[in-house]
Design a protein around this motif. Structure first.
Motif, PDB file in Angstrom:
ATOM      1  N   ILE A 161       0.836  -1.203   0.000  1.00  0.00           N
ATOM      2  CA  ILE A 161       0.000   0.000   0.000  1.00  0.00           C
ATOM      3  C   ILE A 161       0.872   1.255   0.000  1.00  0.00           C
ATOM      4  O   ILE A 161       0.575   2.238  -0.695  1.00  0.00           O
ATOM      5  N   LYS A 162       1.966   1.235   0.754  1.00  0.00           N
ATOM      6  CA  LYS A 162       2.901   2.363   0.763  1.00  0.00           C
ATOM      7  C   LYS A 162       3.473   2.585  -0.634  1.00  0.00           C
ATOM      8  O   LYS A 162       3.590   3.728  -1.109  1.00  0.00           O
ATOM      9  N   ALA A 163       3.822   1.492  -1.324  1.00  0.00           N
ATOM     10  CA  ALA A 163       4.343   1.594  -2.680  1.00  0.00           C
ATOM     11  C   ALA A 163       3.311   2.229  -3.608  1.00  0.00           C
ATOM     12  O   ALA A 163       3.636   3.074  -4.449  1.00  0.00           O
ATOM     13  N   ALA A 164       2.041   1.837  -3.465  1.00  0.00           N
ATOM     14  CA  ALA A 164       0.975   2.396  -4.304  1.00  0.00           C
ATOM     15  C   ALA A 164       0.799   3.885  -4.056  1.00  0.00           C
ATOM     16  O   ALA A 164       0.585   4.671  -4.999  1.00  0.00           O
ATOM     17  N   GLU A 165       0.910   4.307  -2.799  1.00  0.00           N
ATOM     18  CA  GLU A 165       0.802   5.737  -2.470  1.00  0.00           C
ATOM     19  C   GLU A 165       1.922   6.529  -3.147  1.00  0.00           C
ATOM     20  O   GLU A 165       1.694   7.610  -3.703  1.00  0.00           O
ATOM     21  N   LEU A 166       3.147   5.987  -3.090  1.00  0.00           N
ATOM     22  CA  LEU A 166       4.288   6.666  -3.706  1.00  0.00           C
ATOM     23  C   LEU A 166       4.153   6.723  -5.217  1.00  0.00           C
ATOM     24  O   LEU A 166       4.484   7.739  -5.850  1.00  0.00           O
ATOM     25  N   THR A 169       1.518   9.485  -6.236  1.00  0.00           N
ATOM     26  CA  THR A 169       1.872  10.889  -6.012  1.00  0.00           C
ATOM     27  C   THR A 169       3.143  11.331  -6.739  1.00  0.00           C
ATOM     28  O   THR A 169       3.480  12.507  -6.718  1.00  0.00           O
ATOM     29  N   ALA A 170       3.844  10.415  -7.395  1.00  0.00           N
ATOM     30  CA  ALA A 170       5.105  10.766  -8.071  1.00  0.00           C
ATOM     31  C   ALA A 170       4.852  11.552  -9.357  1.00  0.00           C
ATOM     32  O   ALA A 170       3.894  11.284 -10.085  1.00  0.00           O
ATOM     33  N   ARG A 171       5.722  12.518  -9.619  1.00  0.00           N
ATOM     34  CA  ARG A 171       5.662  13.245 -10.898  1.00  0.00           C
ATOM     35  C   ARG A 171       5.941  12.300 -12.049  1.00  0.00           C
ATOM     36  O   ARG A 171       5.278  12.316 -13.079  1.00  0.00           O
ATOM     37  N   CYS A 172       6.934  11.441 -11.857  1.00  0.00           N
ATOM     38  CA  CYS A 172       7.272  10.419 -12.844  1.00  0.00           C
ATOM     39  C   CYS A 172       7.876   9.226 -12.107  1.00  0.00           C
ATOM     40  O   CYS A 172       8.633   9.404 -11.149  1.00  0.00           O
ATOM     41  N   ILE A 197      -0.361   6.785 -15.390  1.00  0.00           N
ATOM     42  CA  ILE A 197       0.770   7.234 -14.570  1.00  0.00           C
ATOM     43  C   ILE A 197       2.020   7.221 -15.433  1.00  0.00           C
ATOM     44  O   ILE A 197       2.340   6.207 -16.064  1.00  0.00           O
ATOM     45  N   ARG A 198       2.722   8.326 -15.474  1.00  0.00           N
ATOM     46  CA  ARG A 198       3.902   8.462 -16.320  1.00  0.00           C
ATOM     47  C   ARG A 198       5.061   7.648 -15.748  1.00  0.00           C
ATOM     48  O   ARG A 198       5.336   7.685 -14.544  1.00  0.00           O
ATOM     49  N   ILE A 213      16.500  12.419 -11.937  1.00  0.00           N
ATOM     50  CA  ILE A 213      15.481  12.222 -10.913  1.00  0.00           C
ATOM     51  C   ILE A 213      15.536  13.323  -9.862  1.00  0.00           C
ATOM     52  O   ILE A 213      16.605  13.682  -9.373  1.00  0.00           O
ATOM     53  N   SER A 214      14.361  13.834  -9.504  1.00  0.00           N
ATOM     54  CA  SER A 214      14.255  14.839  -8.449  1.00  0.00           C
ATOM     55  C   SER A 214      13.434  14.265  -7.299  1.00  0.00           C
ATOM     56  O   SER A 214      12.917  13.145  -7.368  1.00  0.00           O
ATOM     57  N   GLY A 215      13.276  15.055  -6.253  1.00  0.00           N
ATOM     58  CA  GLY A 215      12.526  14.620  -5.086  1.00  0.00           C
ATOM     59  C   GLY A 215      11.047  14.410  -5.339  1.00  0.00           C
ATOM     60  O   GLY A 215      10.363  13.781  -4.529  1.00  0.00           O
ATOM     61  N   ASP A 216      10.546  14.942  -6.449  1.00  0.00           N
ATOM     62  CA  ASP A 216       9.130  14.750  -6.798  1.00  0.00           C
ATOM     63  C   ASP A 216       8.891  13.451  -7.549  1.00  0.00           C
ATOM     64  O   ASP A 216       7.731  13.099  -7.824  1.00  0.00           O
TER      65      ASP A 216
END
Length: 293
Positions: A161-166, A169-172, A197-198, A213-216
């Motif tokens: 579930i944590k993986a799905a949340e990340l 919400t990720a930009r990419c 999802i990109r 890769i950035s923090g987003d």
């Protein structure tokens, strides 16, 4: 209190509670684990400090207990790429008299975990499709069924579930995989595309893409047990506040402790073929879970 010093030979030496001095490569005077669960925990606690060959044995026992239970000393040594004498030394390190005594503990653990389910599955398949021992399709289907059933019982659902949340919400989502894990990585990319999802996939040892890769963003590492080490530098990602997920087939992973989420999936295999049934089930579930966040 336990203290550690470095001997001339290079192995770590620990002073135990009773004042005795024990090395991580010499036999233990303590009582050996008498259950597979206790053995499993004992190996994980020691694994990071073991010399290279003993660490290889530890990894093989943790990742493939069924092969250890069913194999001979010669076959386990060959698969671990060590000498048979190294297996004996490893067993004595844990307090056993020899490797066969350790193997008995593994056998009992494997028998307890799988015998009931395997017996039920074979009876069901036997009713459906004649004689499974003569039917390759039936045997393969049974192995796939067991892989999926096992992962459903053992997967860390909170981590999933944590993986799905990340992912949501990720930009990419940047996916990095070894050549062995490419089929799963390609499937995951297709799943993410289906839910809009990109994602970008990179395969191989070239990690120049990390500069993008950035923090987003989110990095998903598909790690295979045959890899000597994950080519991703976890510390550099953490310094830049980049979250990453590790999808691995081994519990002895160098990067899982630093990952935001770690998912371990071990597939059954035959004739060196890598099956992906359980892995695809988990990755599709993550993609579908992300729709709910």
């Amino acid at each position: 209190m336990t203290t550690t010093r470095q001997p001339l030979g290079g192995n770590s030496v620990h002073s135990g509670l009773n004042g005795t001095v024990e090395s991580e490569s010499t036999p233990s005077s303590q009582k050996p684990p008498d259950t597979f669960e206790a053995l499993h925990q004992s190996i994980l606690m020691r694994q990071a400090r073991l010399p290279k060959r003993l660490a290889a044995v530890a990894k093989y026992i943790i990742d493939t207990p069924d092969a250890v239970a069913l194999g001979s000393v010669a076959s386990v040594a060959a698969q671990s790429r060590v000498a048979p004498s190294t297996l004996v030394r490893f067993a004595q390190l844990l307090g056993y008299e020899g490797f066969s005594q350790l193997q008995d503990v593994v056998r009992e653990g494997v028998r307890g975990r799988y015998a009931k389910r395997l017996g039920r599955s074979i009876r069901e398949s036997d009713t459906r499709i004649g004689h499974p021992e003569n039917d390759l399709l039936n045997r393969t289907a049974l192995a796939v069924h067991l892989s999926i059933e096992t992962v459903c019982e053992s997967i860390d659902r909170a981590a999933m579930i944590k993986a799905a949340e990340l992912v949501k919400t990720a930009r990419c989502v940047f996916i990095h995989a070894s050549a062995e894990m490419r089929p799963l990585a390609e499937f995951f990319r297709n799943c993410l595309a289906s839910v809009k999802i990109r994602s970008i996939l990179f395969v191989g040892s070239d990690i120049d893409f990390l500069k993008l890769i950035s923090g987003d963003d989110l990095l998903v590492v598909a790690e295979h047990s045959k890899m000597k080490e994950t080519p991703v530098t976890a510390s550099s990602l953490l310094d830049r506040a980049v979250p990453f997920i590790v999808f691995t087939d081994t519990e002895v992973s160098l990067s899982k402790s630093r990952a935001a989420a770690s998912l371990k999936v071990v597939e059954t295999s035959e004739a060196g073929l890598l099956r992906v049934a359980a892995g695809t089930a988990i990755l599709e579930t993550i993609a579908l879970y992300s729709l709910d966040f």
